[in-house]
Write a protein that holds these residues in place. Structure first.
Motif, mmCIF file in Angstrom:
data_model
loop_
_atom_site.group_PDB
_atom_site.id
_atom_site.type_symbol
_atom_site.label_atom_id
_atom_site.label_comp_id
_atom_site.label_asym_id
_atom_site.label_seq_id
_atom_site.Cartn_x
_atom_site.Cartn_y
_atom_site.Cartn_z
ATOM 1 N N ALA A 167 0.833 -1.204 0.000
ATOM 2 C CA ALA A 167 0.000 0.000 0.000
ATOM 3 C C ALA A 167 0.867 1.253 0.000
ATOM 4 O O ALA A 167 0.553 2.243 -0.681
ATOM 5 C CB ALA A 167 -0.924 -0.005 1.222
ATOM 6 N N LEU A 168 1.977 1.214 0.746
ATOM 7 C CA LEU A 168 2.871 2.366 0.786
ATOM 8 C C LEU A 168 3.569 2.559 -0.562
ATOM 9 O O LEU A 168 3.755 3.689 -1.022
ATOM 10 C CB LEU A 168 3.907 2.185 1.893
ATOM 11 N N GLU A 169 3.926 1.450 -1.207
ATOM 12 C CA GLU A 169 4.544 1.548 -2.534
ATOM 13 C C GLU A 169 3.557 2.103 -3.551
ATOM 14 O O GLU A 169 3.926 2.909 -4.419
ATOM 15 C CB GLU A 169 5.069 0.180 -2.961
ATOM 16 N N GLN A 170 2.302 1.693 -3.461
ATOM 17 C CA GLN A 170 1.293 2.223 -4.368
ATOM 18 C C GLN A 170 1.062 3.716 -4.116
ATOM 19 O O GLN A 170 0.902 4.512 -5.044
ATOM 20 C CB GLN A 170 -0.009 1.450 -4.191
ATOM 21 N N ARG A 171 1.097 4.097 -2.841
ATOM 22 C CA ARG A 171 0.847 5.491 -2.487
ATOM 23 C C ARG A 171 1.975 6.395 -2.983
ATOM 24 O O ARG A 171 1.733 7.513 -3.438
ATOM 25 C CB ARG A 171 0.684 5.607 -0.975
ATOM 26 N N THR A 172 3.223 5.902 -2.881
ATOM 27 C CA THR A 172 4.370 6.703 -3.317
ATOM 28 C C THR A 172 4.662 6.532 -4.796
ATOM 29 O O THR A 172 5.411 7.330 -5.380
ATOM 30 C CB THR A 172 5.629 6.308 -2.525
ATOM 31 N N GLY A 173 4.110 5.483 -5.403
ATOM 32 C CA GLY A 173 4.374 5.221 -6.811
ATOM 33 C C GLY A 173 5.784 4.743 -7.076
ATOM 34 O O GLY A 173 6.301 4.901 -8.191
ATOM 35 N N ARG A 174 6.423 4.139 -6.067
ATOM 36 C CA ARG A 174 7.807 3.693 -6.205
ATOM 37 C C ARG A 174 8.002 2.357 -5.508
ATOM 38 O O ARG A 174 7.330 2.051 -4.516
ATOM 39 C CB ARG A 174 8.777 4.713 -5.573
ATOM 40 N N VAL A 175 8.946 1.585 -6.015
ATOM 41 C CA VAL A 175 9.355 0.356 -5.324
ATOM 42 C C VAL A 175 10.253 0.759 -4.168
ATOM 43 O O VAL A 175 11.254 1.458 -4.353
ATOM 44 C CB VAL A 175 10.104 -0.599 -6.281
ATOM 45 N N LEU A 176 9.894 0.340 -2.967
ATOM 46 C CA LEU A 176 10.619 0.766 -1.777
ATOM 47 C C LEU A 176 11.542 -0.303 -1.214
ATOM 48 O O LEU A 176 12.482 0.021 -0.482
ATOM 49 C CB LEU A 176 9.629 1.205 -0.687
ATOM 50 N N LEU A 177 11.267 -1.561 -1.546
ATOM 51 C CA LEU A 177 12.067 -2.666 -1.006
ATOM 52 C C LEU A 177 12.524 -3.599 -2.110
ATOM 53 O O LEU A 177 11.790 -3.851 -3.071
ATOM 54 C CB LEU A 177 11.259 -3.484 0.014
ATOM 55 N N MET A 178 13.743 -4.091 -1.969
ATOM 56 C CA MET A 178 14.219 -5.198 -2.788
ATOM 57 C C MET A 178 13.962 -6.469 -2.005
ATOM 58 O O MET A 178 14.464 -6.624 -0.881
ATOM 59 C CB MET A 178 15.711 -5.030 -3.102
ATOM 60 N N ARG A 179 13.179 -7.351 -2.574
ATOM 61 C CA ARG A 179 12.753 -8.561 -1.859
ATOM 62 C C ARG A 179 13.869 -9.609 -1.848
ATOM 63 O O ARG A 179 13.768 -10.706 -2.385
ATOM 64 C CB ARG A 179 11.490 -9.141 -2.487
ATOM 65 N N THR A 180 14.973 -9.254 -1.243
ATOM 66 C CA THR A 180 16.109 -10.161 -1.109
ATOM 67 C C THR A 180 16.132 -10.709 0.312
ATOM 68 O O THR A 180 15.262 -10.397 1.126
ATOM 69 C CB THR A 180 17.419 -9.407 -1.406
ATOM 70 N N LYS A 181 17.120 -11.515 0.619
ATOM 71 C CA LYS A 181 17.310 -11.998 1.995
ATOM 72 C C LYS A 181 18.724 -11.629 2.439
ATOM 73 O O LYS A 181 19.693 -12.198 1.923
ATOM 74 C CB LYS A 181 17.096 -13.507 2.065
ATOM 75 N N PRO A 182 18.862 -10.697 3.384
ATOM 76 C CA PRO A 182 17.781 -9.917 3.999
ATOM 77 C C PRO A 182 17.225 -8.862 3.059
ATOM 78 O O PRO A 182 17.862 -8.498 2.071
ATOM 79 C CB PRO A 182 18.477 -9.263 5.195
ATOM 80 N N VAL A 183 16.026 -8.377 3.384
ATOM 81 C CA VAL A 183 15.384 -7.335 2.592
ATOM 82 C C VAL A 183 16.247 -6.075 2.635
ATOM 83 O O VAL A 183 16.848 -5.748 3.657
ATOM 84 C CB VAL A 183 13.983 -7.035 3.163
ATOM 85 N N ARG A 184 16.310 -5.365 1.512
ATOM 86 C CA ARG A 184 17.070 -4.112 1.450
ATOM 87 C C ARG A 184 16.191 -3.008 0.879
ATOM 88 O O ARG A 184 15.336 -3.264 0.018
ATOM 89 C CB ARG A 184 18.312 -4.274 0.575
ATOM 90 N N ALA A 185 16.395 -1.806 1.386
ATOM 91 C CA ALA A 185 15.635 -0.666 0.876
ATOM 92 C C ALA A 185 16.227 -0.192 -0.446
ATOM 93 O O ALA A 185 17.443 -0.200 -0.638
ATOM 94 C CB ALA A 185 15.656 0.476 1.891
ATOM 95 N N THR A 186 15.353 0.205 -1.365
ATOM 96 C CA THR A 186 15.808 0.854 -2.590
ATOM 97 C C THR A 186 16.210 2.294 -2.253
ATOM 98 O O THR A 186 16.070 2.748 -1.109
ATOM 99 C CB THR A 186 14.700 0.869 -3.644
ATOM 100 N N GLU A 187 16.668 3.027 -3.247
ATOM 101 C CA GLU A 187 17.021 4.427 -3.012
ATOM 102 C C GLU A 187 15.810 5.213 -2.519
ATOM 103 O O GLU A 187 15.911 6.028 -1.591
ATOM 104 C CB GLU A 187 17.581 5.047 -4.291
ATOM 105 N N SER A 188 14.649 4.951 -3.113
ATOM 106 C CA SER A 188 13.422 5.615 -2.652
ATOM 107 C C SER A 188 13.039 5.120 -1.264
ATOM 108 O O SER A 188 12.576 5.894 -0.411
ATOM 109 C CB SER A 188 12.274 5.353 -3.634
ATOM 110 N N GLY A 189 13.249 3.826 -1.023
ATOM 111 C CA GLY A 189 12.940 3.265 0.290
ATOM 112 C C GLY A 189 13.789 3.873 1.386
ATOM 113 O O GLY A 189 13.327 4.070 2.520
ATOM 114 N N GLU A 190 15.056 4.192 1.067
ATOM 115 C CA GLU A 190 15.937 4.802 2.060
ATOM 116 C C GLU A 190 15.409 6.160 2.505
ATOM 117 O O GLU A 190 15.577 6.554 3.661
ATOM 118 C CB GLU A 190 17.354 4.933 1.493
#
Length: 301
Positions: free
Chosen positions: A41-64
């Motif tokens: 929902a937060l990604e839809q609201r911001t219109g950006r991918v916020l997380l890279m679904r890796t292990k462990p999860v990492r924030a994208t530049e927008s997520g940071e």
């Protein structure tokens, strides 16, 4: 204007800190499905991918950007609770700071001891190379950092602290064995070919020094990694290789004859800066003043 729902922001921060959606769900006492829905929902609201679904999860530049906002929001919330008398009695203030190893070993800790006891501060220090501490600020992991990066990270202020001087040194026996003599004068080519000690794979001070001598790509491939400041100095004194040692650590060993200078007319100065979040936060301001005061007495200017 689209707002950022606080429950979604806090959930994103929990996922980044915990590393997985399941761990974040456990920390927040909700289901993994709820965590996933909030992040989407937060990604839809911001219109950006916020997380890279890796292990462990990492924030994208927008997520940071959102993570930094979340950490500052949490800090402001704790301050407000304290002012309203809603925090636990005697709850200390926690500050996360990134510092390079050489500063930790030489001048930084005395600054922390000068702070008034009534501030009740707890420090979480993150050791990182001075060229990389700014990344921890950028990611929102720490509130302040000693860094070699002069340009302020987004949302941060910056002030110059001074220059940490490094000297190229080696044990006397090592110099005699590898460099032809135990004197301060050593042929540049011999230095480039001699075994070298480095802090870790990010440490390029020795390479920078050799390139300054006209040594092409840098120091020898015969290198030992010693990831503590004290261990680094001990390795150089023991004769494992030559290395760039902070002046304040090298001087007493030079006077005692345990180390000798290599190419003594050449030095490497690393400028250091203090960067911190732009917050009206008295505890962080007090730390900044103490750090600047000790740096003014210790570092070169």
């Amino acid at each position: 204007m689209t707002d950022l729902p606080l429950d979604q922001v806090r959930t994103l921060l929990a996922v980044v800190d915990e590393g997985t959606f399941d761990a974040a769900a456990a920390a927040l006492h909700v289901t993994p499905s709820a965590v996933s829905q909030r992040v989407k929902a937060l990604e839809q609201r911001t219109g950006r991918v916020l997380l890279m679904r890796t292990k462990p999860v990492r924030a994208t530049e927008s997520g940071e950007v959102v993570v930094r906002f979340a950490r500052r929001l949490a800090r402001l919330e704790r301050d407000a609770r304290t002012e309203l008398g809603m925090s636990e009695a005697g709850e200390p203030t926690r500050l996360s700071i990134a510092v390079n190893a050489d500063s930790l070993a030489t001048w930084f800790l005395p600054a922390l001891t000068q702070l008034p006891r009534e501030l009740r501060l707890c420090f979480e220090l993150r050791r990182e190379d001075e060229d990389h501490t700014a990344a921890l600020l950028r990611e929102g992991v720490v509130m302040a950092a000693v860094t070699s990066w002069p340009d302020p990270v987004a949302g941060c202020s910056v002030r110059a602290l001074g220059r940490m001087r490094y000297l190229a040194v080696a044990g006397a026996d090592f110099a005699g064995r590898w460099l032809g003599s135990g004197t301060d004068a050593a042929p540049d080519k011999l230095i480039a070919d001699a075994p070298v000690v480095a802090f870790d794979r990010n440490d390029d001070l020795q390479d920078e020094f050799v390139r300054g001598l006209g040594g092409g790509l840098g120091a020898s491939a015969l290198r030992h990694f010693m990831p503590t400041s004290e261990g680094f100095v001990d390795a150089v004194v023991a004769g494992l290789g030559w290395g760039m040692v902070p002046e304040v650590q090298a001087e007493p060993l030079l006077r005692a004859g345990r180390l000798v200078r290599l190419a003594p007319d050449r030095i490497v100065d690393v400028p250091l800066f203090w960067q911190q979040w732009k917050l009206d936060f008295p505890a962080l301001a007090a730390v900044a003043e103490a750090v600047a005061a000790v740096a003014a007495k210790t570092l070169r200017h």
